[in-house]
Design a protein around this motif. Structure first.
Motif, PDB file in Angstrom:
ATOM      1  N   GLY A  39      -8.046 -21.152  57.478  1.00 51.42           N
ATOM      2  CA  GLY A  39      -9.209 -20.328  57.177  1.00 51.42           C
ATOM      3  C   GLY A  39     -10.394 -20.670  58.054  1.00 51.42           C
ATOM      4  N   ALA A  40     -10.619 -21.968  58.275  1.00 53.14           N
ATOM      5  CA  ALA A  40     -11.722 -22.400  59.136  1.00 53.14           C
ATOM      6  C   ALA A  40     -11.536 -21.870  60.549  1.00 53.14           C
ATOM      7  CB  ALA A  40     -11.806 -23.926  59.137  1.00 53.14           C
ATOM      8  N   TYR A  41     -10.311 -21.947  61.051  1.00 48.99           N
ATOM      9  CA  TYR A  41     -10.033 -21.424  62.396  1.00 48.99           C
ATOM     10  C   TYR A  41     -10.364 -19.933  62.466  1.00 48.99           C
ATOM     11  CZ  TYR A  41      -7.354 -19.439  66.246  1.00 48.99           C
ATOM     12  OH  TYR A  41      -6.975 -18.722  67.364  1.00 48.99           O
ATOM     13  N   HIS A  42      -9.884 -19.160  61.496  1.00 52.68           N
ATOM     14  CA  HIS A  42     -10.085 -17.708  61.535  1.00 52.68           C
ATOM     15  C   HIS A  42     -11.568 -17.339  61.424  1.00 52.68           C
ATOM     16  CE1 HIS A  42      -5.944 -16.386  61.763  1.00 52.68           C
ATOM     17  NE2 HIS A  42      -5.605 -17.235  60.812  1.00 52.68           N
ATOM     18  N   LEU A  43     -12.338 -18.112  60.646  1.00 50.53           N
ATOM     19  CA  LEU A  43     -13.770 -17.837  60.566  1.00 50.53           C
ATOM     20  C   LEU A  43     -14.433 -18.002  61.932  1.00 50.53           C
ATOM     21  CD1 LEU A  43     -15.100 -19.395  57.223  1.00 50.53           C
ATOM     22  CD2 LEU A  43     -15.053 -16.984  57.865  1.00 50.53           C
ATOM     23  N   LYS A  45     -13.109 -17.618  64.828  1.00 46.50           N
ATOM     24  CA  LYS A  45     -12.646 -16.620  65.797  1.00 46.50           C
ATOM     25  C   LYS A  45     -13.004 -15.194  65.398  1.00 46.50           C
ATOM     26  CE  LYS A  45     -10.792 -19.880  68.193  1.00 46.50           C
ATOM     27  NZ  LYS A  45     -11.454 -20.343  69.424  1.00 46.50           N
ATOM     28  N   GLN A  46     -12.984 -14.897  64.095  1.00 46.11           N
ATOM     29  CA  GLN A  46     -13.181 -13.513  63.651  1.00 46.11           C
ATOM     30  C   GLN A  46     -14.577 -13.244  63.101  1.00 46.11           C
ATOM     31  OE1 GLN A  46      -9.929 -11.638  61.444  1.00 46.11           O
ATOM     32  NE2 GLN A  46      -8.656 -13.456  61.752  1.00 46.11           N
ATOM     33  N   CYS A  47     -15.292 -14.299  62.710  1.00 44.13           N
ATOM     34  CA  CYS A  47     -16.631 -14.109  62.123  1.00 44.13           C
ATOM     35  C   CYS A  47     -17.623 -15.046  62.806  1.00 44.13           C
ATOM     36  CB  CYS A  47     -16.606 -14.374  60.619  1.00 44.13           C
ATOM     37  SG  CYS A  47     -15.590 -13.233  59.671  1.00 44.13           S
ATOM     38  N   ALA A  48     -17.746 -14.887  64.097  1.00 42.13           N
ATOM     39  CA  ALA A  48     -18.642 -15.752  64.867  1.00 42.13           C
ATOM     40  C   ALA A  48     -20.050 -15.717  64.283  1.00 42.13           C
ATOM     41  CB  ALA A  48     -18.667 -15.304  66.328  1.00 42.13           C
ATOM     42  N   GLY A  49     -20.651 -16.879  64.181  1.00 42.56           N
ATOM     43  CA  GLY A  49     -22.009 -16.965  63.651  1.00 42.56           C
ATOM     44  C   GLY A  49     -22.064 -17.196  62.157  1.00 42.56           C
ATOM     45  N   THR A  50     -20.925 -17.149  61.476  1.00 42.07           N
ATOM     46  CA  THR A  50     -20.882 -17.397  60.035  1.00 42.07           C
ATOM     47  C   THR A  50     -20.953 -18.901  59.787  1.00 42.07           C
ATOM     48  OG1 THR A  50     -19.560 -15.422  59.621  1.00 42.07           O
ATOM     49  CG2 THR A  50     -19.496 -17.142  57.940  1.00 42.07           C
ATOM     50  N   SER A  51     -21.887 -19.317  58.971  1.00 40.78           N
ATOM     51  CA  SER A  51     -21.984 -20.741  58.650  1.00 40.78           C
ATOM     52  C   SER A  51     -20.987 -21.064  57.533  1.00 40.78           C
ATOM     53  CB  SER A  51     -23.404 -21.107  58.214  1.00 40.78           C
ATOM     54  OG  SER A  51     -23.750 -20.426  57.015  1.00 40.78           O
ATOM     55  N   PHE A  52     -20.298 -22.194  57.671  1.00 36.21           N
ATOM     56  CA  PHE A  52     -19.318 -22.562  56.643  1.00 36.21           C
ATOM     57  C   PHE A  52     -19.069 -24.061  56.668  1.00 36.21           C
ATOM     58  CE2 PHE A  52     -16.684 -22.169  60.411  1.00 36.21           C
ATOM     59  CZ  PHE A  52     -15.692 -23.136  60.255  1.00 36.21           C
ATOM     60  N   ILE A  53     -18.597 -24.558  55.525  1.00 34.72           N
ATOM     61  CA  ILE A  53     -18.097 -25.925  55.450  1.00 34.72           C
ATOM     62  C   ILE A  53     -16.792 -25.905  54.670  1.00 34.72           C
ATOM     63  CG2 ILE A  53     -20.338 -27.075  55.579  1.00 34.72           C
ATOM     64  CD1 ILE A  53     -20.184 -27.472  52.558  1.00 34.72           C
ATOM     65  N   VAL A  54     -16.010 -26.964  54.877  1.00 37.35           N
ATOM     66  CA  VAL A  54     -14.775 -27.183  54.144  1.00 37.35           C
ATOM     67  C   VAL A  54     -14.966 -28.439  53.306  1.00 37.35           C
ATOM     68  CG1 VAL A  54     -12.278 -27.570  54.308  1.00 37.35           C
ATOM     69  CG2 VAL A  54     -13.457 -26.210  56.069  1.00 37.35           C
ATOM     70  N   SER A 105      -3.852 -31.681  63.172  1.00 36.18           N
ATOM     71  CA  SER A 105      -4.902 -32.439  63.860  1.00 36.18           C
ATOM     72  C   SER A 105      -5.257 -31.790  65.194  1.00 36.18           C
ATOM     73  CB  SER A 105      -4.428 -33.879  64.078  1.00 36.18           C
ATOM     74  OG  SER A 105      -5.391 -34.629  64.774  1.00 36.18           O
ATOM     75  N   GLU A 106      -4.239 -31.292  65.892  1.00 30.76           N
ATOM     76  CA  GLU A 106      -4.493 -30.602  67.158  1.00 30.76           C
ATOM     77  C   GLU A 106      -5.300 -29.330  66.936  1.00 30.76           C
ATOM     78  OE1 GLU A 106      -0.366 -32.121  69.354  1.00 30.76           O
ATOM     79  OE2 GLU A 106      -0.661 -30.001  68.892  1.00 30.76           O
ATOM     80  N   VAL A 107      -5.000 -28.603  65.860  1.00 29.60           N
ATOM     81  CA  VAL A 107      -5.774 -27.394  65.544  1.00 29.60           C
ATOM     82  C   VAL A 107      -7.239 -27.758  65.316  1.00 29.60           C
ATOM     83  CG1 VAL A 107      -6.101 -25.531  63.866  1.00 29.60           C
ATOM     84  CG2 VAL A 107      -3.790 -26.156  64.596  1.00 29.60           C
ATOM     85  N   ILE A 108      -7.475 -28.825  64.560  1.00 32.93           N
ATOM     86  CA  ILE A 108      -8.842 -29.255  64.275  1.00 32.93           C
ATOM     87  C   ILE A 108      -9.566 -29.652  65.557  1.00 32.93           C
ATOM     88  CG2 ILE A 108     -10.219 -31.046  63.140  1.00 32.93           C
ATOM     89  CD1 ILE A 108      -8.065 -31.077  60.916  1.00 32.93           C
ATOM     90  N   GLU A 109      -8.883 -30.428  66.395  1.00 34.76           N
ATOM     91  CA  GLU A 109      -9.520 -30.923  67.618  1.00 34.76           C
ATOM     92  C   GLU A 109      -9.744 -29.811  68.629  1.00 34.76           C
ATOM     93  OE1 GLU A 109      -8.446 -34.012  71.241  1.00 34.76           O
ATOM     94  OE2 GLU A 109      -7.692 -34.410  69.223  1.00 34.76           O
ATOM     95  N   GLU A 110      -8.733 -28.976  68.831  1.00 38.59           N
ATOM     96  CA  GLU A 110      -8.829 -27.925  69.851  1.00 38.59           C
ATOM     97  C   GLU A 110      -9.881 -26.879  69.520  1.00 38.59           C
ATOM     98  OE1 GLU A 110      -4.049 -28.272  70.941  1.00 38.59           O
ATOM     99  OE2 GLU A 110      -4.817 -26.524  69.862  1.00 38.59           O
ATOM    100  N   ASN A 111     -10.210 -26.733  68.230  1.00 41.95           N
ATOM    101  CA  ASN A 111     -11.156 -25.700  67.822  1.00 41.95           C
ATOM    102  C   ASN A 111     -12.453 -26.265  67.257  1.00 41.95           C
ATOM    103  OD1 ASN A 111      -9.413 -23.094  68.129  1.00 41.95           O
ATOM    104  ND2 ASN A 111      -8.084 -24.547  67.062  1.00 41.95           N
ATOM    105  N   ASP A 112     -12.655 -27.578  67.451  1.00 43.68           N
ATOM    106  CA  ASP A 112     -13.896 -28.236  67.053  1.00 43.68           C
ATOM    107  C   ASP A 112     -14.226 -27.989  65.582  1.00 43.68           C
ATOM    108  OD1 ASP A 112     -16.080 -29.847  67.503  1.00 43.68           O
ATOM    109  OD2 ASP A 112     -17.382 -28.202  68.148  1.00 43.68           O
ATOM    110  N   LEU A 113     -13.208 -28.131  64.726  1.00 43.41           N
ATOM    111  CA  LEU A 113     -13.393 -27.853  63.300  1.00 43.41           C
ATOM    112  C   LEU A 113     -13.884 -29.056  62.511  1.00 43.41           C
ATOM    113  CD1 LEU A 113     -10.189 -25.704  62.575  1.00 43.41           C
ATOM    114  CD2 LEU A 113     -12.485 -24.911  63.194  1.00 43.41           C
ATOM    115  N   ALA A 114     -13.757 -30.269  63.072  1.00 45.49           N
ATOM    116  CA  ALA A 114     -14.112 -31.476  62.321  1.00 45.49           C
ATOM    117  C   ALA A 114     -15.562 -31.449  61.850  1.00 45.49           C
ATOM    118  CB  ALA A 114     -13.847 -32.719  63.170  1.00 45.49           C
ATOM    119  N   GLN A 115     -16.435 -30.827  62.646  1.00 48.58           N
ATOM    120  CA  GLN A 115     -17.857 -30.785  62.289  1.00 48.58           C
ATOM    121  C   GLN A 115     -18.113 -30.025  60.991  1.00 48.58           C
ATOM    122  OE1 GLN A 115     -20.317 -28.129  64.689  1.00 48.58           O
ATOM    123  NE2 GLN A 115     -18.461 -27.293  65.650  1.00 48.58           N
TER     124      GLN A 115
END
Length: 508
Positions: A39-43, A45-54, A105-115
């Protein structure tokens, strides 16, 4: 596996613990498992500018693949379809937990999701305010006990559907008298040593099919004790077309898509045949077991289920490892009902006694509806069993919330991707029209519609669902008011959902 585990540990990192949560976000995703990371990845890519946290209660990502640490833990779905559609899977189709977490882990790193991820945050409550048009979430930091308050416009529930803290173990007579150890795979003790021990594994599903071949080589003996048989699909843990395409130098992106389509085509055919010619499919499945156990092994009663194929999930047995253990004599199967535990083992109603040093209760899990979070709407406690589901992902009377609940007969992630597309499209639709909230509601034409349990038990009836059906939302008799469990239909239908349908009630 050690290398993979180290990679996962490094990439999980402690930095997300230290980051402070913002006071308000557009979207709050609950859970950093396979659905939440997707879900974080899709946000992004598909909803640029949307603020979110996990928000994740555990100390790292992975969900099931972090919680479950029993010997041999692996997927029971192929990773070409259990993996995300946007990231090619390059390993064996049935993967270990460490391999799956390395992939995530690669998905998180490649898409800078850790933040965006906050680990160690257990959500206590979620309250919707119609006046403020937002959710207020109260979470507790697991390390300090400190409570954190966050507001969010939209909740995306990706926490799964069972309680991670404890598995389901029936209460049998005499359990306190047993002198050995009783363990549930979901909470496997780190200090448990099964070498040279007599082990009884209660259960016959995918967990048992994983634990038994992992324990058999070092145990004195492993006994599978099942109340009733289940179906298995033994097969090689490789996909020839994938290997062939790699030899031809085809890109991994193409291989991933081709293999996914081939697997999904084969699964659709198998599912249809399970309904239209169940006796033929049953014989094919039994033939696969006979091929490993030999013609002299009597499959009745241990491998002869009374139900038609696919009324419960079918476990894939890579390279037939479960049956190899049985054929070698290191493992065996007993079918019967438990009368009671004794000091030294288990007594069956048949009179037979099974000696055991360790009993593993691979007996399923406890259904958990939306994370055991205390939900309320405008101050009133929310009982999800009083709602009706919209296509298994939203609920009548519940504003600005979506839930990921996957498939029983196909990989969970297939639906996680479809739901993500819907959520992102819905968020964009609301933004374009200035809507603050959306809530599903039965339309005038739905008046008098029969309301039924979440799923038809004649369609699918595993124990955990039957035990927890009273906790789940209702389904309606019309397709839009139920979770069809049919990926091959939903992949075409969900992208075509009319967001202006009166089933969606918007507020500016």
């Amino acid at each position: 596996m050690t290398q993979l585990a180290e990679v996962v540990a490094v990439r999980a990192g402690p930095s997300a613990h230290a980051a402070s949560c913002p006071d308000h976000v557009d979207v709050l995703i609950v859970g950093a498992g396979i659905s939440g990371i997707g879900g974080a990845y899709h946000l992004t890519k598909q909803c640029a500018g949307t603020s979110f946290i996990v928000l994740e209660a555990q100390d790292s990502f992975g969900g099931t693949w972090l919680t479950h640490r029993y010997p041999g833990i692996r997927s029971d779905s192929d990773l070409y379809t259990f993996g995300y559609r946007f990231k090619p899977w390059t390993g064996k189709p049935i993967a270990t937990a460490a391999e799956i977490r390395a992939y995530m882990s690669e998905v998180i790193e490649e898409n800078d999701l850790a933040q965006h991820i906050r680990y160690g945050h257990r959500i206590l409550s979620a309250s919707w305010s119609s006046a403020e048009q937002c959710w207020t979430i109260v979470a507790q930091r697991t390390e300090t006990g400190e409570e954190v308050r966050i507001t969010a416009n939209f909740l995306w529930m990706c926490q799964g559907y069972y309680r991670h803290s404890e598995g389901y173990t029936p209460d049998w007579d005499g359990m306190t008298e047993f002198k050995g150890r009783i363990v549930h795979p979901q909470t496997w003790p780190e200090d448990l040593d099964c070498a040279g021990k007599k082990v009884v594994v209660i259960g016959s599903g995918a967990t048992a099919a994983t634990v038994v071949p992992a324990l058999a080589p070092t145990c004195e003996h492993v006994t599978v004790l099942q109340r009733s048989p289940t179906y298995f699909i033994p097969g090689r843990n490789k996909i020839e077309i994938a290997d062939t395409l790699r030899e031809l130098g085809i890109s991994e992106e193409w291989i991933h898509e081709i293999v996914r389509r081939k697997i999904l085509f084969d699964q659709a055919t198998f599912t249809r045949r399970s309904m239209t010619e169940p006796d033929v499919v049953k014989e094919e499945l039994l033939a696969g077991v006979r091929a490993h156990l030999g013609p002299d092994y009597n499959l009745d009663p241990h491998f002869m289920p009374s139900y038609r194929p696919w009324r419960q999930r079918i476990a894939f047995v890579p390279d037939g490892d479960l049956f190899k253990g049985i054929a070698s004599g290191k493992a065996s199967v007993v079918t019967g009902d438990i009368e009671r535990f004794t000091e030294t083992g288990i007594k069956l109603k048949s009179g037979e006694t099974l000696e055991a040093d360790i009993v593993v209760t691979a007996t399923g899990f406890n259904l958990n509806v939306l994370g055991d979070i205390a939900f309320s709407i405008d101050g009133e406690p929310l009982n999800f069993a009083d709602t009706v589901t919209y296509r298994g992902m939203m609920f009548t009377g519940v504003p600005n919330m979506a839930w990921v609940f996957g498939y029983f007969r196909a990989s969970w992630t297939l639906r996680a991707d479809l739901v993500a597309d819907f959520v992102c499209r819905l968020l964009d639709h609301m933004k374009q029209h200035g809507y603050r909230s959306v809530v599903p509601a039965l339309r005038p034409e739905d008046a008098g519609m029969d309301l039924l349990p979440w799923i038809d038990p004649e369609n699918f009836n595993p124990g955990y669902l039957m035990r927890g059906m009273h906790l789940l939302p209702k389904r309606g008799a019309k397709p839009e008011w139920q979770h069809s469990q049919d990926y091959w239909t939903e992949k075409d239908e969900l992208p075509k959902i009319d967001l202006n349908d009166p089933a969606f009630v918007y507020t500016r």
